[in-house]
Design a protein around this motif. Structure first.
Motif, PDB file in Angstrom:
ATOM      1  N   PRO A 174       0.832  -1.208   0.000  1.00 34.99           N
ATOM      2  CA  PRO A 174       0.000   0.000   0.000  1.00 34.99           C
ATOM      3  C   PRO A 174       0.865   1.255   0.000  1.00 34.99           C
ATOM      4  N   ILE A 175       0.358   2.304  -0.642  1.00 33.68           N
ATOM      5  CA  ILE A 175       0.978   3.606  -0.500  1.00 33.68           C
ATOM      6  C   ILE A 175       0.371   4.256   0.738  1.00 33.68           C
ATOM      7  N   ILE A 176       0.901   5.383   1.150  1.00 30.67           N
ATOM      8  CA  ILE A 176       0.468   5.966   2.409  1.00 30.67           C
ATOM      9  C   ILE A 176      -1.029   6.283   2.406  1.00 30.67           C
ATOM     10  N   SER A 177      -1.559   6.629   1.251  1.00 28.84           N
ATOM     11  CA  SER A 177      -2.976   6.990   1.201  1.00 28.84           C
ATOM     12  C   SER A 177      -3.897   5.778   1.260  1.00 28.84           C
ATOM     13  N   THR A 178      -3.346   4.583   1.063  1.00 34.30           N
ATOM     14  CA  THR A 178      -4.187   3.382   1.069  1.00 34.30           C
ATOM     15  C   THR A 178      -3.780   2.401   2.155  1.00 34.30           C
ATOM     16  N   ILE A 179      -2.888   2.813   3.053  1.00 36.43           N
ATOM     17  CA  ILE A 179      -2.364   1.853   4.020  1.00 36.43           C
ATOM     18  C   ILE A 179      -3.425   1.368   4.994  1.00 36.43           C
ATOM     19  N   THR A 180      -4.490   2.132   5.197  1.00 38.01           N
ATOM     20  CA  THR A 180      -5.574   1.680   6.077  1.00 38.01           C
ATOM     21  C   THR A 180      -6.811   1.295   5.274  1.00 38.01           C
ATOM     22  N   SER A 181      -6.643   1.126   3.985  1.00 40.35           N
ATOM     23  CA  SER A 181      -7.754   0.769   3.104  1.00 40.35           C
ATOM     24  C   SER A 181      -7.539  -0.618   2.525  1.00 40.35           C
ATOM     25  N   SER A 182      -8.629  -1.345   2.329  1.00 48.41           N
ATOM     26  CA  SER A 182      -8.516  -2.671   1.723  1.00 48.41           C
ATOM     27  C   SER A 182      -7.966  -2.580   0.305  1.00 48.41           C
ATOM     28  N   ARG A 183      -8.094  -1.416  -0.327  1.00 51.28           N
ATOM     29  CA  ARG A 183      -7.577  -1.233  -1.693  1.00 51.28           C
ATOM     30  C   ARG A 183      -6.060  -1.364  -1.745  1.00 51.28           C
ATOM     31  N   GLY A 184      -5.401  -1.198  -0.609  1.00 50.19           N
ATOM     32  CA  GLY A 184      -3.944  -1.237  -0.603  1.00 50.19           C
ATOM     33  C   GLY A 184      -3.357  -2.639  -0.530  1.00 50.19           C
ATOM     34  N   TYR A 185      -4.200  -3.649  -0.431  1.00 54.14           N
ATOM     35  CA  TYR A 185      -3.721  -5.003  -0.179  1.00 54.14           C
ATOM     36  C   TYR A 185      -4.216  -5.963  -1.256  1.00 54.14           C
ATOM     37  N   SER A 186      -3.277  -6.762  -1.782  1.00 53.33           N
ATOM     38  CA  SER A 186      -3.595  -7.659  -2.893  1.00 53.33           C
ATOM     39  C   SER A 186      -3.894  -9.079  -2.450  1.00 53.33           C
ATOM     40  N   TYR A 187      -3.386  -9.454  -1.308  1.00 51.63           N
ATOM     41  CA  TYR A 187      -3.489 -10.840  -0.858  1.00 51.63           C
ATOM     42  C   TYR A 187      -4.283 -10.893   0.444  1.00 51.63           C
ATOM     43  N   TRP A 188      -5.175 -11.877   0.504  1.00 51.52           N
ATOM     44  CA  TRP A 188      -6.077 -11.987   1.650  1.00 51.52           C
ATOM     45  C   TRP A 188      -6.159 -13.433   2.136  1.00 51.52           C
ATOM     46  N   GLY A 189      -6.293 -13.587   3.441  1.00 49.36           N
ATOM     47  CA  GLY A 189      -6.555 -14.899   4.013  1.00 49.36           C
ATOM     48  C   GLY A 189      -8.036 -15.208   3.995  1.00 49.36           C
ATOM     49  N   GLN A 190      -8.382 -16.370   4.524  1.00 50.44           N
ATOM     50  CA  GLN A 190      -9.768 -16.821   4.473  1.00 50.44           C
ATOM     51  C   GLN A 190     -10.601 -16.301   5.636  1.00 50.44           C
ATOM     52  N   GLY A 191      -9.948 -15.779   6.636  1.00 49.09           N
ATOM     53  CA  GLY A 191     -10.655 -15.207   7.775  1.00 49.09           C
ATOM     54  C   GLY A 191     -10.763 -16.169   8.944  1.00 49.09           C
ATOM     55  N   THR A 192     -10.828 -15.601  10.140  1.00 49.76           N
ATOM     56  CA  THR A 192     -11.028 -16.389  11.355  1.00 49.76           C
ATOM     57  C   THR A 192     -12.038 -15.660  12.241  1.00 49.76           C
ATOM     58  N   GLN A 193     -12.965 -16.424  12.803  1.00 53.59           N
ATOM     59  CA  GLN A 193     -14.052 -15.834  13.578  1.00 53.59           C
ATOM     60  C   GLN A 193     -13.600 -15.523  14.997  1.00 53.59           C
ATOM     61  N   VAL A 194     -13.904 -14.319  15.436  1.00 56.95           N
ATOM     62  CA  VAL A 194     -13.696 -13.915  16.826  1.00 56.95           C
ATOM     63  C   VAL A 194     -15.059 -13.518  17.390  1.00 56.95           C
ATOM     64  N   THR A 195     -15.446 -14.160  18.475  1.00 50.13           N
ATOM     65  CA  THR A 195     -16.719 -13.859  19.115  1.00 50.13           C
ATOM     66  C   THR A 195     -16.463 -13.494  20.571  1.00 50.13           C
ATOM     67  N   VAL A 196     -16.940 -12.311  20.968  1.00 49.57           N
ATOM     68  CA  VAL A 196     -16.760 -11.837  22.332  1.00 49.57           C
ATOM     69  C   VAL A 196     -18.134 -11.777  22.992  1.00 49.57           C
ATOM     70  N   SER A 197     -18.311 -12.549  24.038  1.00 46.95           N
ATOM     71  CA  SER A 197     -19.591 -12.582  24.732  1.00 46.95           C
ATOM     72  C   SER A 197     -19.601 -11.575  25.879  1.00 46.95           C
ATOM     73  N   SER A 198     -20.776 -11.052  26.139  1.00 43.45           N
ATOM     74  CA  SER A 198     -20.900 -10.044  27.209  1.00 43.45           C
ATOM     75  C   SER A 198     -21.186 -10.687  28.551  1.00 43.45           C
TER      76      SER A 198
END
Length: 125
Positions: free
Chosen positions: A101-125
């Motif tokens: 990512p360039i500085i303008s996209t470093i916090t944007s999903s547009r700045g990243y080409s490769y992605w994992g499949q995801g992992t679920q995080v659940t926080v109970s109250s």
């Protein structure tokens, strides 16, 4: 190509901690950044944290600043997200991403080409 695999998600009570891991394999990237994003049900994917490979600069979303820490173990090609003082609003699927990512996209999903499949995080109250 770069493959990213996340692990470490699960169910935790509010106030608890979890550590997510993201291990990279495939073509080595010589520069760029590795980030964490998350997506809660019915909401858009949002930036959580990122760390530049060169220099180690880190950036955090305001909602997690002071509670989450992103770190990297170069010897293991792994990036971690240590999550402390978890809140129910942290519940989401967490995704690891890598790219140049360039500085303008470093916090944007547009700045990243490769992605994992995801992992679920659940926080109970």
């Amino acid at each position: 190509q770069v493959q990213l695999v996340e692990s470490g998600g699960g169910l935790v009570q509010a106030g608890g901690s979890l550590r997510l891991s993201c291990t990279a394999s495939g073509r080595a990237l010589s520069d760029g950044a590795t980030a964490w994003f998350r997506q809660a049900p019915g909401k858009e994917r949002e930036f959580v944290a990122t760390r530049r490979w060169s220099g180690g600069n880190t950036y955090y979303a305001d909602s997690v600043k002071g509670r989450f820490t992103i770190s990297r173990d170069n010897s293991k090609n792994t990036v971690y997200l240590q999550m402390n003082s978890l809140k129910p609003e942290d519940t989401a699927v967490y995704y690891c991403a890598a790219g140049r990512p360039i500085i303008s996209t470093i916090t944007s999903s547009r700045g990243y080409s490769y992605w994992g499949q995801g992992t679920q995080v659940t926080v109970s109250s």
